[in-house]
Design a protein around this motif. Sequence first.
Motif, short mmCIF file in Angstrom:
data_model
loop_
_atom_site.label_atom_id
_atom_site.label_comp_id
_atom_site.label_asym_id
_atom_site.label_seq_id
_atom_site.Cartn_x
_atom_site.Cartn_y
_atom_site.Cartn_z
N MET A 1 74.05 38.81 84.94
CA MET A 1 72.83 38.59 84.21
C MET A 1 71.72 38.14 85.16
SD MET A 1 72.23 36.41 80.77
CE MET A 1 73.41 37.43 79.94
N LEU A 2 72.10 37.35 86.14
CA LEU A 2 71.10 36.94 87.13
C LEU A 2 70.60 38.15 87.91
CD1 LEU A 2 69.62 34.53 88.30
CD2 LEU A 2 71.48 34.25 89.91
N TYR A 3 71.48 39.12 88.13
CA TYR A 3 71.09 40.34 88.82
C TYR A 3 69.99 41.07 88.05
CZ TYR A 3 71.36 45.15 90.46
OH TYR A 3 71.03 46.40 90.92
N TYR A 4 70.16 41.18 86.72
CA TYR A 4 69.17 41.87 85.91
C TYR A 4 67.84 41.11 85.87
CZ TYR A 4 72.85 44.98 84.41
OH TYR A 4 73.86 45.89 84.39
N ALA A 5 67.91 39.79 85.87
CA ALA A 5 66.69 39.00 85.91
C ALA A 5 65.93 39.27 87.21
CB ALA A 5 67.01 37.52 85.78
N LEU A 6 66.64 39.35 88.31
CA LEU A 6 66.00 39.65 89.59
C LEU A 6 65.45 41.07 89.63
CD1 LEU A 6 68.44 37.89 92.07
CD2 LEU A 6 66.15 37.16 91.40
N VAL A 7 66.16 42.01 89.02
CA VAL A 7 65.67 43.39 88.97
C VAL A 7 64.36 43.46 88.18
CG1 VAL A 7 66.12 45.68 87.99
CG2 VAL A 7 67.90 44.51 89.29
N PHE A 8 64.30 42.80 87.03
CA PHE A 8 63.07 42.81 86.24
C PHE A 8 61.95 42.08 86.97
CE2 PHE A 8 65.72 43.96 82.55
CZ PHE A 8 64.93 44.99 82.04
N LEU A 9 62.28 41.04 87.73
CA LEU A 9 61.27 40.35 88.51
C LEU A 9 60.68 41.25 89.58
CD1 LEU A 9 59.79 37.71 89.11
CD2 LEU A 9 61.64 37.15 90.68
N GLN A 32 62.16 36.27 82.76
CA GLN A 32 62.17 34.85 82.44
C GLN A 32 63.21 34.55 81.36
OE1 GLN A 32 58.44 33.40 81.04
NE2 GLN A 32 58.97 31.27 81.39
N ILE A 33 63.25 35.37 80.32
CA ILE A 33 64.22 35.17 79.24
C ILE A 33 65.64 35.30 79.77
CG2 ILE A 33 65.13 36.19 77.11
CD1 ILE A 33 62.17 36.89 76.44
N LEU A 34 65.90 36.33 80.58
CA LEU A 34 67.25 36.52 81.12
C LEU A 34 67.64 35.36 82.04
CD1 LEU A 34 67.31 40.33 81.93
CD2 LEU A 34 68.56 39.13 80.14
N PHE A 35 66.68 34.84 82.80
CA PHE A 35 66.99 33.72 83.68
C PHE A 35 67.37 32.48 82.89
CE2 PHE A 35 65.65 29.92 86.02
CZ PHE A 35 66.50 30.03 87.10
N PHE A 36 66.64 32.20 81.79
CA PHE A 36 66.96 31.03 81.00
C PHE A 36 68.29 31.19 80.26
CE2 PHE A 36 62.31 30.00 81.22
CZ PHE A 36 62.50 28.87 81.99
N ILE A 37 68.62 32.40 79.83
CA ILE A 37 69.93 32.64 79.22
C ILE A 37 71.02 32.41 80.25
CG2 ILE A 37 71.44 34.42 78.26
CD1 ILE A 37 68.98 35.59 76.89
#
Length: 53
Positions: A1-9, A32-37
């Motif tokens: 999930m952190l990977y997807y947050a970085l991809v969207f960033l 931001q939403i994925l990072f907080f999750i």
Amino acid sequence: MLYYALVFLVVALIAGVLGFGGIAGASASIAQILFFIFLVLFIVSIAMRVLKR
């Protein structure tokens, strides 16, 4: 999930540089939403590990 947050960033940063404001804003909010999750799940995981001992 952190990977997807970085991809969207990264997508948000690239879109922002190229001038696509709407896409950049949407990607940044998704990141931001994925990072907080991820953060909540990480804290729950640590709490469960401590309570298991």
